[in-house]
Design a protein around this motif. Structure first.
Motif, PDB file in Angstrom:
ATOM      1  N   ARG A   1       0.814  -1.224   0.000  1.00 18.63           N
ATOM      2  CA  ARG A   1       0.000   0.000   0.000  1.00 18.63           C
ATOM      3  C   ARG A   1       0.843   1.268   0.000  1.00 18.63           C
ATOM      4  N   ASP A   2       2.037   1.210   0.576  1.00 18.94           N
ATOM      5  CA  ASP A   2       2.875   2.407   0.647  1.00 18.94           C
ATOM      6  C   ASP A   2       3.591   2.689  -0.680  1.00 18.94           C
ATOM      7  N   LYS A   3       3.436   1.829  -1.658  1.00 19.83           N
ATOM      8  CA  LYS A   3       4.016   1.967  -3.010  1.00 19.83           C
ATOM      9  C   LYS A   3       5.547   1.999  -3.009  1.00 19.83           C
ATOM     10  N   LYS A   4       6.174   1.581  -1.891  1.00 16.62           N
ATOM     11  CA  LYS A   4       7.626   1.497  -1.828  1.00 16.62           C
ATOM     12  C   LYS A   4       8.086   0.077  -1.511  1.00 16.62           C
ATOM     13  N   ASN A   5       7.384  -0.571  -0.620  1.00 19.59           N
ATOM     14  CA  ASN A   5       7.753  -1.900  -0.152  1.00 19.59           C
ATOM     15  C   ASN A   5       6.859  -2.960  -0.797  1.00 19.59           C
ATOM     16  N   PRO A   6       7.338  -4.204  -0.852  1.00 21.81           N
ATOM     17  CA  PRO A   6       6.524  -5.258  -1.461  1.00 21.81           C
ATOM     18  C   PRO A   6       5.364  -5.675  -0.564  1.00 21.81           C
ATOM     19  N   LYS A   7       4.329  -6.165  -1.192  1.00 25.54           N
ATOM     20  CA  LYS A   7       3.212  -6.758  -0.458  1.00 25.54           C
ATOM     21  C   LYS A   7       3.749  -7.999   0.268  1.00 25.54           C
ATOM     22  N   PRO A   8       3.359  -8.216   1.506  1.00 26.35           N
ATOM     23  CA  PRO A   8       3.854  -9.397   2.226  1.00 26.35           C
ATOM     24  C   PRO A   8       3.327 -10.698   1.606  1.00 26.35           C
ATOM     25  N   LEU A   9       4.136 -11.725   1.662  1.00 21.31           N
ATOM     26  CA  LEU A   9       3.686 -13.055   1.242  1.00 21.31           C
ATOM     27  C   LEU A   9       2.611 -13.537   2.207  1.00 21.31           C
ATOM     28  N   ASP A  10       1.685 -14.326   1.687  1.00 16.21           N
ATOM     29  CA  ASP A  10       0.671 -14.952   2.541  1.00 16.21           C
ATOM     30  C   ASP A  10       0.416 -16.362   2.031  1.00 16.21           C
ATOM     31  N   VAL A  11      -0.375 -17.110   2.756  1.00 11.47           N
ATOM     32  CA  VAL A  11      -0.583 -18.522   2.423  1.00 11.47           C
ATOM     33  C   VAL A  11      -1.199 -18.698   1.036  1.00 11.47           C
ATOM     34  N   GLY A  12      -2.169 -17.856   0.681  1.00 11.50           N
ATOM     35  CA  GLY A  12      -2.802 -17.969  -0.643  1.00 11.50           C
ATOM     36  C   GLY A  12      -1.828 -17.704  -1.767  1.00 11.50           C
ATOM     37  N   ALA A  13      -1.050 -16.636  -1.622  1.00 12.44           N
ATOM     38  CA  ALA A  13      -0.058 -16.304  -2.651  1.00 12.44           C
ATOM     39  C   ALA A  13       0.997 -17.398  -2.752  1.00 12.44           C
ATOM     40  N   PHE A  14       1.456 -17.891  -1.605  1.00  9.28           N
ATOM     41  CA  PHE A  14       2.472 -18.936  -1.598  1.00  9.28           C
ATOM     42  C   PHE A  14       1.957 -20.192  -2.299  1.00  9.28           C
ATOM     43  N   ASN A  15       0.739 -20.596  -1.988  1.00  9.32           N
ATOM     44  CA  ASN A  15       0.172 -21.793  -2.622  1.00  9.32           C
ATOM     45  C   ASN A  15       0.053 -21.619  -4.133  1.00  9.32           C
ATOM     46  N   THR A  16      -0.334 -20.432  -4.568  1.00 10.77           N
ATOM     47  CA  THR A  16      -0.430 -20.157  -6.007  1.00 10.77           C
ATOM     48  C   THR A  16       0.954 -20.209  -6.650  1.00 10.77           C
ATOM     49  N   LEU A  17       1.950 -19.646  -5.972  1.00  4.95           N
ATOM     50  CA  LEU A  17       3.314 -19.679  -6.497  1.00  4.95           C
ATOM     51  C   LEU A  17       3.845 -21.103  -6.583  1.00  4.95           C
ATOM     52  N   VAL A  18       3.555 -21.922  -5.580  1.00  2.00           N
ATOM     53  CA  VAL A  18       3.983 -23.324  -5.603  1.00  2.00           C
ATOM     54  C   VAL A  18       3.354 -24.042  -6.795  1.00  2.00           C
ATOM     55  N   LYS A  19       2.060 -23.816  -6.988  1.00  2.00           N
ATOM     56  CA  LYS A  19       1.361 -24.463  -8.106  1.00  2.00           C
ATOM     57  C   LYS A  19       1.957 -24.025  -9.447  1.00  2.00           C
ATOM     58  N   THR A  20       2.205 -22.739  -9.603  1.00  2.00           N
ATOM     59  CA  THR A  20       2.753 -22.215 -10.857  1.00  2.00           C
ATOM     60  C   THR A  20       4.176 -22.723 -11.092  1.00  2.00           C
ATOM     61  N   ALA A  21       5.019 -22.679 -10.062  1.00  2.00           N
ATOM     62  CA  ALA A  21       6.399 -23.145 -10.206  1.00  2.00           C
ATOM     63  C   ALA A  21       6.442 -24.642 -10.504  1.00  2.00           C
ATOM     64  N   SER A  22       5.550 -25.410  -9.872  1.00  2.00           N
ATOM     65  CA  SER A  22       5.483 -26.854 -10.139  1.00  2.00           C
ATOM     66  C   SER A  22       5.104 -27.114 -11.589  1.00  2.00           C
ATOM     67  N   GLU A  23       4.179 -26.322 -12.109  1.00  2.00           N
ATOM     68  CA  GLU A  23       3.766 -26.460 -13.510  1.00  2.00           C
ATOM     69  C   GLU A  23       4.915 -26.114 -14.456  1.00  2.00           C
ATOM     70  N   VAL A  24       5.681 -25.085 -14.130  1.00  2.00           N
ATOM     71  CA  VAL A  24       6.836 -24.717 -14.951  1.00  2.00           C
ATOM     72  C   VAL A  24       7.832 -25.877 -14.996  1.00  2.00           C
ATOM     73  N   LEU A  25       8.117 -26.463 -13.838  1.00  2.00           N
ATOM     74  CA  LEU A  25       9.045 -27.598 -13.797  1.00  2.00           C
ATOM     75  C   LEU A  25       8.492 -28.796 -14.568  1.00  2.00           C
ATOM     76  N   ARG A  26       7.194 -29.056 -14.433  1.00  2.00           N
ATOM     77  CA  ARG A  26       6.583 -30.177 -15.152  1.00  2.00           C
ATOM     78  C   ARG A  26       6.697 -29.978 -16.661  1.00  2.00           C
ATOM     79  N   ARG A  27       6.447 -28.770 -17.130  1.00  2.00           N
ATOM     80  CA  ARG A  27       6.569 -28.494 -18.571  1.00  2.00           C
ATOM     81  C   ARG A  27       8.017 -28.642 -19.027  1.00  2.00           C
ATOM     82  N   HIS A  28       8.948 -28.188 -18.211  1.00  2.00           N
ATOM     83  CA  HIS A  28      10.367 -28.330 -18.550  1.00  2.00           C
ATOM     84  C   HIS A  28      10.738 -29.811 -18.669  1.00  2.00           C
ATOM     85  N   GLU A  29      10.272 -30.619 -17.718  1.00  2.00           N
ATOM     86  CA  GLU A  29      10.557 -32.058 -17.756  1.00  2.00           C
ATOM     87  C   GLU A  29       9.927 -32.711 -18.985  1.00  2.00           C
ATOM     88  N   GLN A  30       8.708 -32.304 -19.337  1.00  2.00           N
ATOM     89  CA  GLN A  30       8.060 -32.852 -20.532  1.00  2.00           C
ATOM     90  C   GLN A  30       8.837 -32.483 -21.786  1.00  2.00           C
TER      91      GLN A  30
END
Length: 160
Positions: free
Chosen positions: A57-86
């Motif tokens: 909100r202060d437009k200087k610092n990053p938004k804090p990580l939270d459980v929802g964002a982390f889970n989405t990032l895990v899902k996306t990163a896992s998909e990237v790795l899966r595509r790379h392996e394929q």
């Protein structure tokens, strides 16, 4: 029995989350004034995913990580790795089916990557699953319709 993932304690901080075998680290974006998030799979030195991260909100610092964002990032990163392996699997194990002598023959190229001695094997299999021929080839061999048909026409002589 515990797995290596269970042995790493979970960390849930504003700019660092470690959980489920993954690490999310919010970092300063080197290209501009913004922020990025890097996702590392446990045991890997290189990130599986790096992407922009939302400003707070202060437009200087990053938004804090939270459980929802982390889970989405895990899902996306896992998909990237899966595509790379394929993609890697598709590069190392190619097949093309051609018609020859009134039958269908599948020609396969299987590459074994190795820093010191990579190798490759070219094989031909008929529709019944019988191996017609198999020869060692250079890992740089290019399998395409023309090279498969030429190999069959040469009665499976080792390609040069």
């Amino acid at each position: 029995m515990t797995s290596p993932i269970d042995e790493v304690p979970a960390v849930h901080e504003d700019r660092l989350w470690i959980d489920k075998g993954w690490t999310a680290r919010v970092i300063k974006n080197e290209d501009d004034d913004g922020w990025a998030v890097a996702m590392f799979k446990q045991g890997e030195d290189e990130p599986a995913l790096v992407g922009p991260w939302t400003m707070g909100r202060d437009k200087k610092n990053p938004k804090p990580l939270d459980v929802g964002a982390f889970n989405t990032l895990v899902k996306t990163a896992s998909e990237v790795l899966r595509r790379h392996e394929q993609h890697l699997h598709a590069t190392l194990h190619q097949a093309i089916t051609v018609s020859a002598s009134e039958r269908r023959i599948t020609v396969r190229l299987d590459i074994t990557p190795d820093e010191d001695q990579p190798s490759a094997r070219l094989s031909a299999v008929d529709d019944g699953g019988d191996v017609l021929a198999a020869v060692a080839v250079s890992p740089g061999f290019k399998l395409n319709r023309a090279s498969a048909e030429a190999w069959i026409a040469s009665e499976f002589a080792r390609p040069r």
